[in-house]
Design an enzyme around this catalytic site. Structure first.
Site, mmCIF file in Angstrom:
data_model
loop_
_atom_site.group_PDB
_atom_site.id
_atom_site.type_symbol
_atom_site.label_atom_id
_atom_site.label_comp_id
_atom_site.label_asym_id
_atom_site.label_seq_id
_atom_site.Cartn_x
_atom_site.Cartn_y
_atom_site.Cartn_z
ATOM 1 N N ASP A 67 -10.832 -5.699 0.765
ATOM 2 C CA ASP A 67 -11.256 -7.067 1.056
ATOM 3 C C ASP A 67 -12.712 -7.141 1.502
ATOM 4 O O ASP A 67 -13.344 -6.124 1.803
ATOM 5 C CB ASP A 67 -10.328 -7.700 2.116
ATOM 6 N N GLU A 143 -2.274 -12.700 4.582
ATOM 7 C CA GLU A 143 -1.709 -13.305 5.780
ATOM 8 C C GLU A 143 -0.270 -13.760 5.513
ATOM 9 O O GLU A 143 0.160 -13.812 4.361
ATOM 10 C CB GLU A 143 -2.582 -14.505 6.182
HETATM 11 C C1 GLP Z 1 -8.493 -6.341 9.084
HETATM 12 C C2 GLP Z 1 -8.419 -5.743 7.690
HETATM 13 C C3 GLP Z 1 -7.138 -4.959 7.506
HETATM 14 C C4 GLP Z 1 -6.933 -4.011 8.680
HETATM 15 C C5 GLP Z 1 -6.856 -4.818 9.957
HETATM 16 C C6 GLP Z 1 -6.532 -3.976 11.182
HETATM 17 O O1 GLP Z 1 -7.736 -7.482 9.197
HETATM 18 N N1 GLP Z 1 -8.504 -6.735 6.671
HETATM 19 O O2 GLP Z 1 -7.208 -4.235 6.291
HETATM 20 O O3 GLP Z 1 -5.762 -3.275 8.498
HETATM 21 O O4 GLP Z 1 -8.121 -5.444 10.103
HETATM 22 O O5 GLP Z 1 -7.657 -3.715 11.930
HETATM 23 P P1 GLP Z 1 -7.729 -2.723 13.145
HETATM 24 O O6 GLP Z 1 -7.641 -1.347 12.571
HETATM 25 O O7 GLP Z 1 -9.067 -3.009 13.729
HETATM 26 O O8 GLP Z 1 -6.595 -3.029 14.035
#
Ligand code: GLP
Length: 266
Positions: A67, A143
């Site tokens: 993304d 989402e």
């Molecule tokens: C974002 C990304 C996801 C990721 C998530 C978790 O939303 N789009 O791909 O898994 O963050 O982030 P963190 O590792 O900071 O908890």
């Protein structure tokens, strides 16, 4: 799905790094699907260490990120392109022309999404897709209520996700409200999936994703449909899994895991 629970965050990261390295050594032209977020930072640094130790070569590897935010140019320090350059691409010998993220600056976002899917297909599809999980159970930015057959598309972020990711964007004021994300259907087409989850704050949602019903309310649960999905977690993230003893038994006894047993010890 296979769930591997390791005692610490560092050991979970080490196993993920070893599994990625193994696939890249076996196939130098690997098409690697990449993820962002705090969880991945240590993993990317470990891959950088393997490159510096001359045991891993990224020169032929091609990558596609899950993304990218809409409206942040690549040079913006909060863009996922910037994150990837900083945490992985500038640490290894990858050719930047072989690294791809969705174009969140495109005038025609729908066309950019179609183009992204076409580029993945041209490369022969993703061999190994790395995934984290959001607090609401999202993979990529799929989402709740994202169709389980969705493709790459623009997506509005939930207020919860905006709050969760705002610290990485210098606060909510800078945080984009939309992103382009691979769809759940796109992700499920990867040949292998590898989800890395660490920390107690993810324990409940991880249990829902792995052991709960398949539902678009927790898009990571769609990984239960994938024929080759590994989920690597630390003890804190695995704390609410009902089947812990069985998953541990598999890791301790199945021949495919024999070479990684040193990671088990505390
Ligand atoms: C974002 C990304 C996801 C990721 C998530 C978790 O939303 N789009 O791909 O898994 O963050 O982030 P963190 O590792 O900071 O908890």
């Amino acid at each position: 799905m296979e769930v591997i629970i390791l005692p610490t965050r560092e050991k979970a990261n080490l196993l993920a790094a070893k599994l990625i390295a193994k696939e890249l050594r076996a196939k130098p032209h690997l098409v690697l699907g990449l993820a962002t977020g705090r969880t991945m930072e240590r993993l990317y640094h470990l891959l950088g260490d393997l490159y510096r130790e001359n045991t891993l070569d990224f020169s032929l590897c091609r990558t596609f990120n899950l993304d990218e935010y809409i409206g942040l140019p690549p040079a913006n320090p909060y863009s996922y392109r910037h994150y990837m350059n900083e945490h992985l691409f500038h640490r290894v010998n990858i050719d930047l022309r072989n690294t791809h993220l969705p174009d969140g600056m495109a005038a025609d976002l729908e066309a950019a999404c179609r183009h992204y899917e076409a580029m993945i297909a041209e490369c022969g599809g993703i061999d190994l897709q790395l995934l984290g999980i959001g607090a609401d159970g999202h993979i990529g930015f799929n989402e709740p209520l994202s169709a389980l057959r969705s493709r790459t598309r623009p997506k509005a972020l939930t207020p919860g996700t905006i709050q969760q990711n705002a610290p990485l964007c210098g606060g909510e004021a800078n945080m984009p409200k939309r992103a382009i994300t691979m769809g759940v259907g796109t992700i499920l087409e990867a040949k292998h999936c590898l989800m890395l989850v660490t920390g107690g704050s993810k324990a409940k949602v991880l249990a829902q994703a792995v052991e709960g019903p398949i539902t678009s309310m927790v898009t990571a649960s769609a990984l239960q449909l994938h024929p080759h999905c590994r989920v690597i977690v630390d003890a804190k993230a695995g704390a609410e899994l009902q089947g812990k003893d069985y998953y541990n038994w598999i890791f301790r006894n199945e021949p495919e895991w024999a070479e990684y047993q040193e990671l088990w010890e505390e």
